[in-house]
Design a protein around this motif. Structure first.
Motif, mmCIF file in Angstrom:
data_model
loop_
_atom_site.group_PDB
_atom_site.id
_atom_site.type_symbol
_atom_site.label_atom_id
_atom_site.label_comp_id
_atom_site.label_asym_id
_atom_site.label_seq_id
_atom_site.Cartn_x
_atom_site.Cartn_y
_atom_site.Cartn_z
ATOM 1 N N PHE A 53 -8.494 2.698 -7.181
ATOM 2 C CA PHE A 53 -9.154 3.991 -8.492
ATOM 3 C C PHE A 53 -10.275 4.776 -7.466
ATOM 4 O O PHE A 53 -10.660 5.877 -8.171
ATOM 5 C CB PHE A 53 -9.938 2.885 -8.992
ATOM 6 C CG PHE A 53 -9.126 1.939 -10.035
ATOM 7 C CD1 PHE A 53 -8.280 2.674 -10.685
ATOM 8 C CD2 PHE A 53 -9.553 0.438 -9.853
ATOM 9 C CE1 PHE A 53 -7.254 1.614 -11.707
ATOM 10 C CE2 PHE A 53 -8.592 -0.289 -10.760
ATOM 11 C CZ PHE A 53 -7.569 0.340 -11.421
ATOM 12 N N ASP A 54 -10.611 4.680 -6.420
ATOM 13 C CA ASP A 54 -11.724 5.617 -5.516
ATOM 14 C C ASP A 54 -11.185 6.488 -4.551
ATOM 15 O O ASP A 54 -11.633 7.131 -3.899
ATOM 16 C CB ASP A 54 -12.697 4.738 -5.185
ATOM 17 C CG ASP A 54 -12.428 3.652 -4.301
ATOM 18 O OD1 ASP A 54 -11.231 3.481 -4.111
ATOM 19 O OD2 ASP A 54 -13.224 3.083 -3.863
ATOM 20 N N HIS A 55 -9.865 6.478 -4.272
ATOM 21 C CA HIS A 55 -9.213 7.448 -3.230
ATOM 22 C C HIS A 55 -9.630 6.964 -1.882
ATOM 23 O O HIS A 55 -9.612 7.881 -0.993
ATOM 24 C CB HIS A 55 -9.395 8.790 -3.635
ATOM 25 C CG HIS A 55 -8.695 9.163 -4.808
ATOM 26 N ND1 HIS A 55 -7.453 9.352 -5.086
ATOM 27 C CD2 HIS A 55 -9.210 9.353 -6.044
ATOM 28 C CE1 HIS A 55 -6.864 9.990 -6.090
ATOM 29 N NE2 HIS A 55 -8.354 9.929 -6.927
ATOM 30 N N ASP A 56 -9.935 5.760 -1.703
ATOM 31 C CA ASP A 56 -10.298 5.377 -0.149
ATOM 32 C C ASP A 56 -9.227 4.893 0.777
ATOM 33 O O ASP A 56 -9.358 4.153 1.726
ATOM 34 C CB ASP A 56 -11.659 4.439 -0.359
ATOM 35 C CG ASP A 56 -11.140 3.160 -0.820
ATOM 36 O OD1 ASP A 56 -10.039 2.828 -1.246
ATOM 37 O OD2 ASP A 56 -12.337 2.263 -0.366
ATOM 38 N N GLY A 57 -8.078 4.593 -0.117
ATOM 39 C CA GLY A 57 -6.768 4.017 0.467
ATOM 40 C C GLY A 57 -6.616 2.654 0.427
ATOM 41 O O GLY A 57 -5.637 1.964 0.785
ATOM 42 N N TYR A 58 -7.678 1.819 -0.141
ATOM 43 C CA TYR A 58 -7.626 0.563 -0.429
ATOM 44 C C TYR A 58 -7.341 0.118 -1.824
ATOM 45 O O TYR A 58 -7.683 0.766 -2.589
ATOM 46 C CB TYR A 58 -8.638 -0.356 0.435
ATOM 47 C CG TYR A 58 -9.016 -0.536 1.765
ATOM 48 C CD1 TYR A 58 -8.144 -1.319 2.285
ATOM 49 C CD2 TYR A 58 -9.259 0.827 2.581
ATOM 50 C CE1 TYR A 58 -8.329 -1.335 3.835
ATOM 51 C CE2 TYR A 58 -9.065 0.697 3.745
ATOM 52 C CZ TYR A 58 -8.712 -0.237 4.302
ATOM 53 O OH TYR A 58 -8.618 -0.411 5.848
ATOM 54 N N THR A 59 -6.648 -1.104 -1.958
ATOM 55 C CA THR A 59 -6.367 -1.327 -3.381
ATOM 56 C C THR A 59 -7.297 -2.126 -3.872
ATOM 57 O O THR A 59 -8.275 -3.034 -3.659
ATOM 58 C CB THR A 59 -5.054 -2.316 -3.274
ATOM 59 O OG1 THR A 59 -4.062 -1.476 -2.661
ATOM 60 C CG2 THR A 59 -4.602 -2.855 -4.644
ATOM 61 N N ASP A 60 -7.584 -1.750 -5.264
ATOM 62 C CA ASP A 60 -8.788 -2.234 -6.261
ATOM 63 C C ASP A 60 -8.187 -3.109 -7.357
ATOM 64 O O ASP A 60 -6.977 -3.026 -7.359
ATOM 65 C CB ASP A 60 -9.670 -1.214 -6.758
ATOM 66 C CG ASP A 60 -10.116 -0.315 -5.793
ATOM 67 O OD1 ASP A 60 -10.727 -0.647 -4.758
ATOM 68 O OD2 ASP A 60 -9.841 1.111 -6.053
ATOM 69 N N ILE A 61 -8.757 -3.799 -8.062
ATOM 70 C CA ILE A 61 -8.244 -4.575 -8.789
ATOM 71 C C ILE A 61 -8.921 -4.536 -10.366
ATOM 72 O O ILE A 61 -10.296 -4.231 -10.528
ATOM 73 C CB ILE A 61 -8.685 -6.307 -8.464
ATOM 74 C CG1 ILE A 61 -8.037 -6.593 -7.267
ATOM 75 C CG2 ILE A 61 -8.154 -7.230 -9.557
ATOM 76 C CD1 ILE A 61 -8.779 -7.747 -6.509
ATOM 77 N N VAL A 62 -8.082 -4.466 -11.457
ATOM 78 C CA VAL A 62 -8.643 -4.540 -12.829
ATOM 79 C C VAL A 62 -8.348 -6.031 -13.409
ATOM 80 O O VAL A 62 -7.214 -6.595 -13.008
ATOM 81 C CB VAL A 62 -8.012 -3.457 -13.575
ATOM 82 C CG1 VAL A 62 -6.609 -3.416 -13.459
ATOM 83 C CG2 VAL A 62 -8.619 -3.402 -14.883
ATOM 84 N N TYR A 63 -9.271 -6.216 -14.060
ATOM 85 C CA TYR A 63 -9.391 -7.795 -14.458
ATOM 86 C C TYR A 63 -9.723 -8.027 -15.930
ATOM 87 O O TYR A 63 -10.989 -7.462 -16.356
ATOM 88 C CB TYR A 63 -10.054 -8.539 -13.554
ATOM 89 C CG TYR A 63 -9.906 -10.170 -13.566
ATOM 90 C CD1 TYR A 63 -9.273 -10.924 -12.802
ATOM 91 C CD2 TYR A 63 -10.775 -10.719 -14.784
ATOM 92 C CE1 TYR A 63 -9.250 -12.187 -12.843
ATOM 93 C CE2 TYR A 63 -10.754 -12.131 -14.833
ATOM 94 C CZ TYR A 63 -9.948 -12.974 -13.915
ATOM 95 O OH TYR A 63 -9.802 -14.301 -14.052
ATOM 96 N N LEU A 64 -9.026 -8.667 -16.643
ATOM 97 C CA LEU A 64 -9.502 -8.938 -18.042
ATOM 98 C C LEU A 64 -9.491 -10.297 -18.405
ATOM 99 O O LEU A 64 -8.469 -11.057 -18.027
ATOM 100 C CB LEU A 64 -8.739 -8.279 -19.388
ATOM 101 C CG LEU A 64 -8.958 -8.618 -20.789
ATOM 102 C CD1 LEU A 64 -10.330 -7.810 -21.117
ATOM 103 C CD2 LEU A 64 -7.877 -8.042 -21.708
#
Length: 592
Positions: free
Chosen positions: A369-380
Motif C-alpha cells: 500500500f505504501d510503495h516501499d517494496g514490502y507486502t502489507d496486510i488488510v484485515y477485517l
C-alpha cells in the motif's frame, strides 16, 4: 542526470531489498467511516481509480445493506498513496459476500464481480446473487453487466468470487462458491457483451466461502479451488469444464469437512504451477500442498508448519513478505498473525508475529500500500467471536527506499495458453517524491530480445492485465522498466516461461445437458445402477471419479447407450465424464 540500472531478477533480489525486520504498524485512519456488523466477508485489493495506488474493495459482512451497520453495496476505500489514510465511497443497496477485480470488457478500467446473500435491490444493480458491474475508472460508479448470471440453481447465499479466463478467449470469466448449503459452485463464461453462459456447475453440499482460480498442474488452463464438501480442487479441461483433482490431497476423513476449510493459492516452490495452502479450523490440519504432475497427485510441502491442535488457526494466506522472491505463509490466529518464512522448497521457519486486537477474522488480503517494496496486510475482524468487525491495515514501512522493481508473476517456468488473460504482477520500492511509471516488454526468443511493448508508462500499481500473444515458445521473458523521472531501473524475469507449445491443447467442447442430448437415470440411484443414453452421438469413453479425484471406473463404450454399475462402490457423490471426439460432458451422480 537520469540514472539507469539494468539487472536480472536474480541479482536484483539480493541488491535492492535489505530484508528489513518484519514489523508492522496498525492503520485505522479513514477505515472506520463504515460501521460493520459481524461474520465473514471478502476484501479485494486493486487500483480502482487508476492512480497507481492499491485500494480496498468489499461488499461487506452480514450487516450489508444497513443491517445493524452503515454498510451499503460496493464499498471502496481509496489509498492516499502511503497507506496511512483512506477515503471511502459506497454504491448500491445489497451485499454480504465476496468480490473479485478485473477488466471484463477490456476497456482499461477496473470492473468488479461479486456474489452475495442480500440481493435486496429493486433494480438491475444488486438484484442477483451473482453479478458483474463495469467501473468508470473512479471507483464511485458502476454499471450492471450481468445478464444470465445466477440462473442455474443459485437460490441462496453465494459468496467467494474470482475472475479467470477459463477458455483462453481473451475475456475474463467468473466463478463463485456458495456459503452454507446448497447453492453449490458455478463458473460462467463471458461473451464480451454483458451476457454470461454457465460452462460448469454443481448444486448441493456445505461450503465455507472460499473460491479461487489457479493453474495447479501448469498446463495453461485455470483450475479452481473451492471450500466445498463436494470437493476442493477441480481441473479445467481448457473449455471451462471441471473434474475432480484430489488424488493425494488431504483425505476427507483427515479434515472435519471439505466445506469447512480455509484456502490460499500461490506458487511457493517457483515451479510455475500454483500451490494450495489449507487450514481446517476444526482439526489439526495446516498444510501447503503442491501438485506433482509426473505422479498425478498432490504432495505436502509443510515441513516446519504448526499442527492446528486446538483449532486456533482461523485463516491462511500465501505472500512474499520479506521480498526474497519466495512465498511465505501467514497464519491468522486468535490475537495474532504469525509469519512463516519459506525457502522455496517446502520448508518453513517462524519469522515474525503481529499482535492484533481482533481475535476472530472476517476477511484478509495482502498488497503493497505504501510503495516501499514490502507486502502489507488488510484485515477485517472482530475483537470477540461473533462481535462487531473492524477494518485494519497493518503497514510495513522502511525508511528511504531506493528505486527498485521485482517481477512476481510470471517469474519463470509458467505455461500459458495463447490469447489468454493473465495478471502480470511485480513489486517495487519508490523513494519519496514523484510517482513512478512502469513499462513492460515481451520477448519470445530469449532474454536478449527482440522486445515488443506490452504496456508503456503505466501506473505503478503492481498489477497489469495482459492478454498473451498468439505465439508458440518455451523461451519467453518479460522486461520491466520503472522510472520516477530521475532514476530508471530495468529488470528481466530470471527464468523463461512458455506460451502455446507447453500448454495442453484446448479445442475440447464442453457440452451442457441441453446440447449433449445425454440423460443419466435414475439419479440418485438406490442400487448404484445408472442408465446412460445419448440421442445425438456415440459415447466413446466413460470415466467415473469419486470426490477424492480417484478414478473408480474407466471403460470404452462406442455406443449411444450404456449401463454404469456402481453397485459395489460406497454410497456417495461421484462424477461421470463422457467423451465423444472433441466433445466432453461431465455430471454429478449419486449412489444412495
Amino acid at each position: 542526470m537520469k540514472k539507469e540500472i539494468y539487472l536480472t531478477a536474480a541479482i536484483c533480489l539480493g541488491f535492492f531489498y535489505s530484508h528489513a525486520q518484519l514489523t508492522y504498524t496498525p492503520i485505522t485512519n479513514g477505515l472506520n467511516t463504515v460501521m460493520f456488523e459481524g461474520g465473514n466477508s471478502e476484501v479485494e485489493v486493486g487500483d480502482i481509480d487508476n492512480d497507481g495506488d492499491l485500494d480496498i474493495v468489499s461488499i461487506g459482512d452480514h450487516g450489508n445493506p444497513m443491517v445493524n451497520s452503515t454498510e451499503s453495496g460496493i464499498m471502496v476505500w481509496k489509498n492516499n498513496g502511503t497507506g496511512t489514510n483512506w477515503s471511502q465511497s459506497q454504491s448500491g443497496s445489497f451485499g454480504y459476500g465476496g468480490c473479485a477485480l478485473g477488466d471484463v470488457n477490456n476497456d482499461g478500467k477496473m470492473d468488479i464481480g461479486y456474489s452475495m446473500h442480500h440481493d435486496y435491490a429493486t433494480g438491475d444493480f444488486g438484484n442477483q446473487l451473482m453479478e458483474v458491474a463495469l467501473g468508470n475508472g473512479t471507483g464511485n460508479s458502476w454499471t450492471p453487466y450481468d445478464d444470465s448470471l445466477a440462473t442455474n440453481g443459485e437460490d441462496w447465499g453465494m459468496f467467494g468470487t474470482d475472475f479467470a479466463d477459463v477458455n483462453s478467449d481473451g475475456l475474463l470469466d467468473v466463478g463463485a462458491n456458495s456459503f452454507g448449503c446448497c447453492a453449490g459452485i458455478h463458473v460462467y463464461q463471458n461473451d464480451g457483451t454483458g451476457h454470461w453462459t454457465q460452462t460448469w456447475g454443481l448444486l448441493g453440499g456445505n461450503s465455507r466461502s472460499e473460491f479461487m482460480f489457479g493453474d495447479f498442474d501448469n498446463d495453461g488452463n485455470s483450475d479452481l479451488a473451492a471450500a466445498s464438501e463436494l470437493g476442493i480442487i477441480w481441473k479445467n479441461n481448457g473449455a471451462g469444464q471441471f473434474s475432480p483433482m484430489l488424488n493425494g490431497f488431504i483425505p476427507a476423513d483427515t479434515v472435519q469437512d471439505y466445506g469447512y476449510v480455509c484456502l490460499a493459492v500461490g506458487d511457493v516452490n517457483n515451479d510455475g504451477a500454483k500451490d494450495v495452502g489449507v487450514v481446517d479450523v476444526f482439526s489439526p490440519v495446516v498444510r501447503v500442498l503442491t501438485y506433482n504432475k509426473s505422479l498425478g497427485q498432490w504432495q505436502s510441502i509443510s515441513n516446519g508448519l504448526p499442527v492446528n491442535n486446538t483449532g486456533s488457526v482461523w485463516n491462511i494466506a500465501l505472500a512474499d513478505m520479506d521480498m526474497d522472491g519466495k512465498s511465505d505463509v501467514l497464519l491468522f490466529e486468535k490475537d495474532s498473525i504469525v509469519i512463516y518464512k519459506g525457502d522455496g522448497a517446502g520448508n518453513w521457519s517462524r519469522a515474525g508475529k503481529i499482535m492484533v486486537a481482533e481475535e476472530s477474522y472476517g476477511a484478509v488480503n495482502t498488497g503493497d500500500f505504501d510503495h516501499d517494496g514490502y507486502t502489507d496486510i488488510v484485515y477485517l475482524g472482530s475483537s470477540s467471536i461473533g462481535g462487531t468487525n473492524y477494518l485494519r491495515v497493518y503497514l510495513h514501512t522502511i525508511a528511504n527506499p531506493t528505486l527498485a522493481i521485482l517481477p512476481n508473476y510470471p517469474q519463470g517456468n509458467e505455461c500459458f495458453q495463447p490469447h489468454a488473460v493473465q495478471f502480470v504482477k511485480w513489486s517495487s520500492s519508490v523513494p519519496a517524491g514523484p510517482k513512478a511509471t512502469v513499462t513492460i516488454e515481451f520477448s519470445s526468443t530469449g532474454n536478449t530480445g527482440a522486445w515488443t511493448a506490452v504496456a508503456t508508462n503505466i501506473q505503478n500499481s503492481g498489477v497489469y492485465q495482459w492478454t498473451t500473444p498468439n505465439v508458440s515458445s518455451t523461451n519467453c521473458y518479460l522486461r520491466f522498466t520503472i522510472s520516477n523521472g530521475t532514476s530508471t531501473q530495468t529488470i528481466i524475469t530470471s527464468s523463461a516461461f512458455g506460451i502455446g507449445s507447453c500448454a495442453t491443447a484446448t479445442g475440447v467442447n464442453a457440452l451442457t445437458e441441453e446440447s449433449s442430448g445425454i440423460s443419466i437415470y435414475p439419479n440418485p440411484s438406490p442400487d448404484g445402477m445408472f442408465n446412460v443414453k445419448s440421442s445425438e452421438f456415440n459415447v466413446q469413453s466413460l470415466d467415473v471419479h469419486n470426490i477424492l479425484g480417484e478414478k473408480v471406473v474407466s471403460s470404452i463404450i462406442n455406443a449411444k447407450t450404456a449401463i454404469l454399475n456402481l453397485s459395489g462402490a460406497d454410497n456417495g457423490i461421484y462424477f461421470i465424464q463422457l467423451r465423444s471426439g472433441d466433445n466432453i460432458y461431465t455430471r454429478k451422480i449419486m449412489k444412495e
